[in-house]
Design an enzyme around this catalytic site. Structure first.
Site, PDB file in Angstrom:
ATOM      1  N   LYS A 137       0.823  -1.207   0.000  1.00 14.31           N
ATOM      2  CA  LYS A 137       0.000   0.000   0.000  1.00 14.31           C
ATOM      3  C   LYS A 137       0.861   1.263   0.000  1.00 14.31           C
ATOM      4  O   LYS A 137       0.504   2.277  -0.587  1.00 14.31           O
ATOM      5  CB  LYS A 137      -0.922  -0.022   1.229  1.00 14.31           C
ATOM      6  CG  LYS A 137      -2.018   1.011   1.143  1.00 14.31           C
ATOM      7  CD  LYS A 137      -3.016   0.854   2.271  1.00 14.31           C
ATOM      8  CE  LYS A 137      -4.008   2.010   2.231  1.00 14.31           C
ATOM      9  NZ  LYS A 137      -4.722   2.123   3.495  1.00 14.31           N
ATOM     10  N   ASP A 250      -1.190  -9.770  13.655  1.00 16.67           N
ATOM     11  CA  ASP A 250      -1.721  -9.735  12.286  1.00 16.67           C
ATOM     12  C   ASP A 250      -1.214 -10.944  11.503  1.00 16.67           C
ATOM     13  O   ASP A 250      -0.795 -10.834  10.358  1.00 16.67           O
ATOM     14  CB  ASP A 250      -1.304  -8.425  11.603  1.00 16.67           C
ATOM     15  CG  ASP A 250      -2.220  -8.072  10.428  1.00 16.67           C
ATOM     16  OD1 ASP A 250      -3.298  -8.687  10.303  1.00 16.67           O
ATOM     17  OD2 ASP A 250      -1.850  -7.194   9.639  1.00 16.67           O
TER      18      ASP A 250
HETATM   19  P1  AMP Z   1       4.710  -5.112   1.366  1.00 19.20           P
HETATM   20  O1  AMP Z   1       4.734  -3.677   1.010  1.00 19.20           O
HETATM   21  O2  AMP Z   1       5.591  -5.447   2.502  1.00 19.20           O
HETATM   22  O3  AMP Z   1       3.315  -5.662   1.493  1.00 19.20           O
HETATM   23  O4  AMP Z   1       5.370  -5.865   0.113  1.00 19.20           O
HETATM   24  C1  AMP Z   1       4.745  -5.897  -1.134  1.00 19.20           C
HETATM   25  C2  AMP Z   1       5.102  -7.183  -1.842  1.00 19.20           C
HETATM   26  O5  AMP Z   1       6.493  -7.223  -2.124  1.00 19.20           O
HETATM   27  C3  AMP Z   1       4.854  -8.424  -1.008  1.00 19.20           C
HETATM   28  O6  AMP Z   1       3.536  -8.841  -1.126  1.00 19.20           O
HETATM   29  C4  AMP Z   1       5.842  -9.416  -1.595  1.00 19.20           C
HETATM   30  O7  AMP Z   1       5.311  -9.998  -2.774  1.00 19.20           O
HETATM   31  C5  AMP Z   1       6.994  -8.527  -1.986  1.00 19.20           C
HETATM   32  N1  AMP Z   1       8.004  -8.510  -0.921  1.00 19.20           N
HETATM   33  C6  AMP Z   1       8.014  -7.701   0.155  1.00 19.20           C
HETATM   34  N2  AMP Z   1       9.074  -7.917   0.929  1.00 19.20           N
HETATM   35  C7  AMP Z   1       9.769  -8.901   0.318  1.00 19.20           C
HETATM   36  C8  AMP Z   1      10.988  -9.599   0.634  1.00 19.20           C
HETATM   37  N3  AMP Z   1      11.670  -9.296   1.729  1.00 19.20           N
HETATM   38  N4  AMP Z   1      11.407 -10.561  -0.200  1.00 19.20           N
HETATM   39  C9  AMP Z   1      10.697 -10.868  -1.301  1.00 19.20           C
HETATM   40  N5  AMP Z   1       9.552 -10.244  -1.662  1.00 19.20           N
HETATM   41  C10 AMP Z   1       9.086  -9.285  -0.865  1.00 19.20           C
END
Ligand code: AMP
Length: 409
Positions: A137, A250
């Site tokens: 988001k 969560d």
């Molecule tokens: P977030 O903003 O943390 O919800 O991350 C968005 C998307 O990025 C997640 O749903 C994952 O698909 C990918 N993502 C986030 N952090 C990682 C990570 N440390 N390693 C690999 N993919 C990630």
């Protein structure tokens, strides 16, 4: 006790004022104890209904909108340390064998944790940015390589203006403070953070196999051996967290990533809290995973503890095995069913698995099976071979008696 105090002191003293806040504004420097964020955590799963956070008068702190000052950084970079992958693996191995050791438990120390390399001041130029890994988001996540060490990581880019608009600065700050002090193989590492005028960058462990949620949707439901391994890893990670008086609050597939070796990594600490007295009174999270004590907040008897994570673990286990959450319904009905603990475990779920689900989804938080017993439960032991217990041993879990050989996901 010393452990609790030192953690508290550290969380009190650690702020991200060095990146987000005007160091000349003392009022903004110290994080208010117990304040909680006011917006739902960001998740890529749009299909899931999110409950807006409801702050309760008893625990309410003033939620002033962020001032421009708050997002105006002083032009210094945060001192952080980025361990080499070898050092990281070493630290994971060490914590696996001796989780409570002060050497491997930064939260147990009154001083800063031992770092495997000298502190560095990071900036964007030090990273080679690779493919986008996903979008949340409030920002995007990229595969990245730190040039001098070749360290592969995930770089999360958060736009300060968006954090300000979403009124989630405190949530992000809390996430950084908590996550950067955790080191467990089943918890996504946050190695450090830095900023420029417009953005905050989080240097995260790279989870090579992406979101568990996507794996689950693809598989529809997990075979019991795989689900058992995941639940064992979750129990180990939660035990570690609760030992630090941190509740995640969560837990759901969207907030779990999968590492290159198929091991799960709890991420998204946006709703987690460090609560040494183990009692918080705020409503947050995703409706399907909410425990009954969070459905009707506001009264003393509805205050909840880290046992909320046990309920969510039960919901998670159900969803792993059945493919949908146990109380999935219209929002009103979901709440009603959660409050009554009304759910049916389908016949294809084994009796042992059903037993564990029922021991986790207990209305009275005090009646829920403790994490140590989850790790020793027959269903978990049956499906976790000795070699697979690595992840459980990290939190001091007992050696498994289970010998059945299973495939890893
Ligand atoms: P977030 O903003 O943390 O919800 O991350 C968005 C998307 O990025 C997640 O749903 C994952 O698909 C990918 N993502 C986030 N952090 C990682 C990570 N440390 N390693 C690999 N993919 C990630």
């Amino acid at each position: 006790m010393a452990d609790i105090q030192s953690l508290e002191q550290r969380l009190e003293s650690i702020t991200v004022q060095d990146e987000n806040y005007d160091s000349n504004a003392p009022a903004e420097k110290t994080k208010a104890k117990g304040t909680l964020a006011t917006a739902p955590s960001h998740s890529t799963a749009q299909s899931r209904l999110k409950l807006p956070l409801q702050k309760l008068p008893a625990n309410t702190t003033t939620n002033k909108p962020a001032t421009a000052n708050q997002l105006n950084p002083v032009p210094t970079l945060t001192k952080i340390t980025l361990p080499s992958q070898a050092a990281q693996q070493h630290s994971q191995r060490t914590s696996a064998t001796n989780p409570a050791s002060p050497d491997t438990d930064p939260l147990a120390l009154p001083t800063l944790p031992k770092q495997p390399t000298l502190p560095k001041q990071f900036h964007l130029g030090m990273f080679e940015i690779g493919k986008p890994l996903g979008k949340g988001k409030f920002g995007r996540v990229y595969l990245a390589r730190e040039r001098s060490t070749n360290f592969i990581c995930a770089l999360k880019v958060l736009h300060k203006s968006e954090l300000q608009q979403g009124k989630v600065e405190k949530q992000v700050r809390r996430e950084i403070e908590i996550q950067s002090n955790l080191a467990h193989p089943n918890i996504l590492r946050l190695y450090g953070h830095f900023h420029d005028t417009k953005r905050i960058f989080l240097i995260l462990e790279y989870a090579g196999k992406g979101e568990l949620y996507k794996h689950l949707r693809k598989a529809q439901r997990f075979p019991e051996p795989l689900a058992a391994q995941y639940i064992a890893q979750m129990a180990s990670a939660l035990k570690y967290l609760h030992g630090k008086h941190v509740m995640h609050r969560d837990i759901k597939p969207e907030n779990i990533l999968v590492g290159l070796h198929g091991e799960i990594k709890i991420s998204d600490f946006g709703w987690s809290v460090h609560a040494p007295n183990n009692r918080r009174n705020t409503m947050c999270g995703t409706l399907d995973y909410l425990p009954p004590e969070m459905i009707k907040p506001g009264r003393e008897e509805n205050w909840y503890s880290e046992k909320v994570d046990l309920w969510s673990l039960g919901v998670l286990m159900f969803e792993f095995l059945v493919g949908e959450a146990p109380f999935e319904d219209t929002p009103v009905m979901t709440q009603r069913r959660i409050a009554r603990g009304e759910m049916t475990v389908p016949g294809f779920v084994s009796a042992e698995a059903r037993d564990l689900i029922k021991r986790l989804l207990v209305l009275d938080p005090a009646g829920r099976i403790p994490l140590e017993e989850v790790e020793r439960h027959g269903w978990v032991l049956r499906h976790c071979v000795k070699g697979e217990r690595h992840f459980q041993r990290t939190s001091g879990g007992k050696e498994s008696g289970g010998k059945e050989k299973v495939e890893r996901g």
